[in-house]
Design a protein around this motif. Structure first.
Motif, PDB file in Angstrom:
ATOM      1  N   ASN A  62      49.505   9.905  41.375  1.00 37.50           N
ATOM      2  CA  ASN A  62      48.866   9.050  42.369  1.00 37.50           C
ATOM      3  C   ASN A  62      48.682   9.733  43.726  1.00 37.50           C
ATOM      4  N   LEU A  63      48.334  10.998  43.687  1.00 36.94           N
ATOM      5  CA  LEU A  63      48.003  11.733  44.903  1.00 36.94           C
ATOM      6  C   LEU A  63      46.496  11.943  44.956  1.00 36.94           C
ATOM      7  N   PRO A  64      45.861  11.792  46.131  1.00 37.72           N
ATOM      8  CA  PRO A  64      44.426  12.049  46.230  1.00 37.72           C
ATOM      9  C   PRO A  64      44.110  13.500  45.877  1.00 37.72           C
ATOM     10  N   LYS A  65      42.895  13.745  45.407  1.00 36.89           N
ATOM     11  CA  LYS A  65      42.517  15.108  45.043  1.00 36.89           C
ATOM     12  C   LYS A  65      42.468  16.017  46.261  1.00 36.89           C
ATOM     13  N   TYR A  66      42.055  15.476  47.412  1.00 37.71           N
ATOM     14  CA  TYR A  66      41.869  16.304  48.602  1.00 37.71           C
ATOM     15  C   TYR A  66      42.771  15.896  49.766  1.00 37.71           C
ATOM     16  N   SER A  67      42.731  14.652  50.170  1.00 33.37           N
ATOM     17  CA  SER A  67      43.488  14.195  51.331  1.00 33.37           C
ATOM     18  C   SER A  67      44.987  14.318  51.074  1.00 33.37           C
ATOM     19  N   LYS A 252      25.057  31.705  46.651  1.00 34.53           N
ATOM     20  CA  LYS A 252      24.183  31.165  45.604  1.00 34.53           C
ATOM     21  C   LYS A 252      22.690  31.143  45.974  1.00 34.53           C
ATOM     22  N   PRO A 253      22.308  30.744  47.200  1.00 33.57           N
ATOM     23  CA  PRO A 253      20.869  30.695  47.506  1.00 33.57           C
ATOM     24  C   PRO A 253      20.196  32.057  47.641  1.00 33.57           C
ATOM     25  N   TYR A 254      20.965  33.112  47.775  1.00 32.80           N
ATOM     26  CA  TYR A 254      20.391  34.404  48.165  1.00 32.80           C
ATOM     27  C   TYR A 254      20.484  35.486  47.081  1.00 32.80           C
ATOM     28  N   PHE A 255      21.176  35.207  45.988  1.00 28.75           N
ATOM     29  CA  PHE A 255      21.353  36.226  44.950  1.00 28.75           C
ATOM     30  C   PHE A 255      21.037  35.636  43.577  1.00 28.75           C
ATOM     31  N   ASN A 256      20.765  36.522  42.636  1.00 30.64           N
ATOM     32  CA  ASN A 256      20.807  36.137  41.231  1.00 30.64           C
ATOM     33  C   ASN A 256      22.292  36.045  40.890  1.00 30.64           C
ATOM     34  N   LEU A 257      22.838  34.836  40.939  1.00 30.71           N
ATOM     35  CA  LEU A 257      24.286  34.633  40.841  1.00 30.71           C
ATOM     36  C   LEU A 257      24.621  33.865  39.568  1.00 30.71           C
ATOM     37  N   LYS A 258      25.566  34.400  38.779  1.00 30.30           N
ATOM     38  CA  LYS A 258      25.991  33.772  37.537  1.00 30.30           C
ATOM     39  C   LYS A 258      27.514  33.636  37.520  1.00 30.30           C
ATOM     40  N   LEU A 259      27.980  32.524  36.959  1.00 28.28           N
ATOM     41  CA  LEU A 259      29.415  32.278  36.818  1.00 28.28           C
ATOM     42  C   LEU A 259      29.828  32.453  35.365  1.00 28.28           C
ATOM     43  N   ILE A 260      30.984  33.092  35.187  1.00 24.65           N
ATOM     44  CA  ILE A 260      31.513  33.358  33.848  1.00 24.65           C
ATOM     45  C   ILE A 260      32.967  32.909  33.803  1.00 24.65           C
ATOM     46  N   GLY A 261      33.325  32.154  32.788  1.00 30.31           N
ATOM     47  CA  GLY A 261      34.715  31.723  32.632  1.00 30.31           C
ATOM     48  C   GLY A 261      34.807  30.238  32.372  1.00 30.31           C
ATOM     49  N   GLU A 262      35.528  29.523  33.233  1.00 31.74           N
ATOM     50  CA  GLU A 262      35.771  28.091  33.064  1.00 31.74           C
ATOM     51  C   GLU A 262      35.417  27.343  34.349  1.00 31.74           C
ATOM     52  N   ASN A 263      35.302  26.027  34.264  1.00 34.96           N
ATOM     53  CA  ASN A 263      34.984  25.212  35.443  1.00 34.96           C
ATOM     54  C   ASN A 263      35.931  25.497  36.602  1.00 34.96           C
ATOM     55  N   THR A 264      35.371  25.561  37.801  1.00 37.15           N
ATOM     56  CA  THR A 264      36.213  25.712  38.985  1.00 37.15           C
ATOM     57  C   THR A 264      36.876  24.378  39.317  1.00 37.15           C
ATOM     58  N   TYR A 265      37.736  24.379  40.340  1.00 32.29           N
ATOM     59  CA  TYR A 265      38.506  23.184  40.700  1.00 32.29           C
ATOM     60  C   TYR A 265      37.619  22.063  41.228  1.00 32.29           C
ATOM     61  N   GLY A 266      36.703  22.391  42.132  1.00 29.35           N
ATOM     62  CA  GLY A 266      35.812  21.392  42.716  1.00 29.35           C
ATOM     63  C   GLY A 266      36.324  20.838  44.030  1.00 29.35           C
ATOM     64  N   LYS A 267      36.038  21.550  45.141  1.00 27.94           N
ATOM     65  CA  LYS A 267      36.500  21.089  46.451  1.00 27.94           C
ATOM     66  C   LYS A 267      35.447  21.411  47.514  1.00 27.94           C
ATOM     67  N   PRO A 268      34.404  20.577  47.619  1.00 27.93           N
ATOM     68  CA  PRO A 268      33.373  20.820  48.628  1.00 27.93           C
ATOM     69  C   PRO A 268      33.626  20.067  49.923  1.00 27.93           C
ATOM     70  N   VAL A 269      34.873  19.776  50.231  1.00 23.08           N
ATOM     71  CA  VAL A 269      35.205  19.043  51.455  1.00 23.08           C
ATOM     72  C   VAL A 269      36.270  19.788  52.246  1.00 23.08           C
ATOM     73  N   GLY A 270      36.383  19.426  53.518  1.00 25.58           N
ATOM     74  CA  GLY A 270      37.411  20.009  54.386  1.00 25.58           C
ATOM     75  C   GLY A 270      38.016  18.935  55.267  1.00 25.58           C
ATOM     76  N   PHE A 271      38.960  19.312  56.108  1.00 28.71           N
ATOM     77  CA  PHE A 271      39.690  18.336  56.921  1.00 28.71           C
ATOM     78  C   PHE A 271      40.295  19.021  58.123  1.00 28.71           C
ATOM     79  N   PHE A 272      40.775  18.216  59.042  1.00 33.27           N
ATOM     80  CA  PHE A 272      41.559  18.720  60.162  1.00 33.27           C
ATOM     81  C   PHE A 272      42.774  17.814  60.305  1.00 33.27           C
ATOM     82  N   GLY A 273      43.826  18.345  60.912  1.00 29.60           N
ATOM     83  CA  GLY A 273      45.092  17.627  60.968  1.00 29.60           C
ATOM     84  C   GLY A 273      45.130  16.570  62.057  1.00 29.60           C
ATOM     85  N   ILE A 274      45.701  15.426  61.729  1.00 27.57           N
ATOM     86  CA  ILE A 274      45.935  14.346  62.678  1.00 27.57           C
ATOM     87  C   ILE A 274      47.433  14.066  62.705  1.00 27.57           C
TER      88      ILE A 274
END
Length: 373
Positions: A62-67, A252-274
């Motif tokens: 029961n922990l959030p994925k990011y926060s 990704k927008p500037y190269f012929n870029l390919k990924l090999i292996g398995e799915n990444t974790y998935g974290k397109p967000v950031g935060f700052f401390g309060i």
């Protein structure tokens, strides 16, 4: 109350009188458990329409994925505290495949730039002498680290032609962007040394930070002498996260870029401390977008070629499954099709002519908040 103004997905949060946190968590045995339960519940309101599950859905206790929330106060400009240990450069080599020159490097983490800049400079200077067209970047065990270091690696990889082009941007919610997050007046703005800063004749607060997208857009500034990379193959796994995914997204927008292996974790967000009392809270606060506005990898980036990660691989060994597959793709022995699987055991890679040249080997994602001008 902080989440209503700071949280990325604050648009779906109920009002204080509807949520009633004092009633909801008042009987929880320990204070920190009450706060963590509340943070989890806050994080589960916004649903990802693709999956039908919350963006911060997690199966871990029961922990959030990011926060997150932790005991102890954050210091230094609202940045996330923490230490990234381990070596940045785990392995490297040059591979000659007929007339193709391929540079391979495994980066294990993104430690602070001051601790790793000299090693990265040396690595890329060595690579530049052979003018490789292809780069195989092994990020399978790279869980991220300092954004500044990931940016520096991106600037080492790209050519001078990308100077001034957008690398990525950070998109905060509308309350933050419009400067109406008044609750942040209670949060002192601290510099990199944890010291308060004067602003317009008073002590600066996090309410004085520029949260506009234009004020949080970062551009390429070429470093080093490598100018020849055109195609980038990146080895990834479920451990590839945060600043590693940021690096992939930037390129990704500037190269012929390919990924090999398995799915990444998935974290397109950031935060700052309060800081609240003795605790520091990190609410998902901004979306990370590349030059094309892409940020949709909450469920991980899917590889163009699925290869099961071997246990205890020898990084840089051309017989290792992932590197072998990358070389085969460069050689045209595999035609990569996005989101399709291929069994590495069925690929005919045994008769590949390789001339290997080994080079001599010579370790969180932070947010850099800026005050409004």
């Amino acid at each position: 109350m902080y989440a209503k103004q700071v949280y990325l997905w604050n648009d779906v949060l109920p009002g204080y009188n509807t949520f009633k946190p004092r009633e909801k968590y008042g009987n929880v045995q320990s204070e920190i458990s009450a706060f963590r339960n509340e943070l989890f519940d806050i994080s589960q309101f916004k649903l990802n329409q693709v999956t039908g599950k919350p963006f911060e859905f997690s199966t871990y206790n029961n922990l959030p994925k990011y926060s997150s929330l932790q005991v102890g106060r954050t210091t230094g400009g609202g940045n996330r505290a923490g230490v990234i240990n381990g070596e940045a450069v785990l392995a490297k080599r040059l591979i000659r495949l007929d007339d193709k020159v391929i540079a391979y490097m495994a980066l294990g983490s993104f430690p602070s730039l001051s601790n790793t800049k000299s090693k990265l400079d040396q690595l890329f200077d060595e690579i530049a002498t052979d003018k490789p067209k292809y780069l195989i970047l092994d990020l399978r065990s790279n869980g991220g680290g300092y954004v500044e270091t990931a940016e520096y690696v991106a600037n080492l990889i790209v050519s001078s032609a990308l100077n001034g082009k957008i690398m990525y941007s950070e998109q905060f919610n509308q309350i933050l962007q419009s400067g109406k997050a008044t609750i942040l007046r209670h949060q002192p703005y601290l510099d990199e040394n944890g010291k308060t800063v004067m602003y317009n004749g008073r002590l600066a607060t996090l309410a004085d930070v520029d949260y506009t997208e234009s004020g949080n857009t970062y551009k390429f500034n070429k470093k080093g002498s490598l100018e020849s990379i055109q195609d980038v193959y990146i080895i990834v796994s479920g451990q590839t996260a945060s600043a590693s995914e940021l690096l992939i997204s930037c390129l990704k927008p500037y190269f012929n870029l390919k990924l090999i292996g398995e799915n990444t974790y998935g974290k397109p967000v950031g935060f700052f401390g309060i800081n609240i009392d003795q605790y520091s809270v990190y609410l998902s606060s901004f979306l990370i977008k590349n030059a094309k506005g892409w940020s949709d990898y909450f469920n991980g980036m899917e590889p163009d070629l699925n290869v099961t990660m071997p246990n205890n691989p020898t990084l840089g060994d051309t017989e290792e499954a992932c590197l072998k597959a990358a070389i085969a793709a460069i050689d045209g022995k595999i035609q990569l099709q996005p989101k399709k699987s291929a069994s590495i055991s069925r690929l005919n890679l045994d008769k590949m002519p390789l001339a290997l040249i080994d080079k001599d080997s010579t370790g969180m994602i932070e947010n850099r908040l800026k005050l409004r001008h």
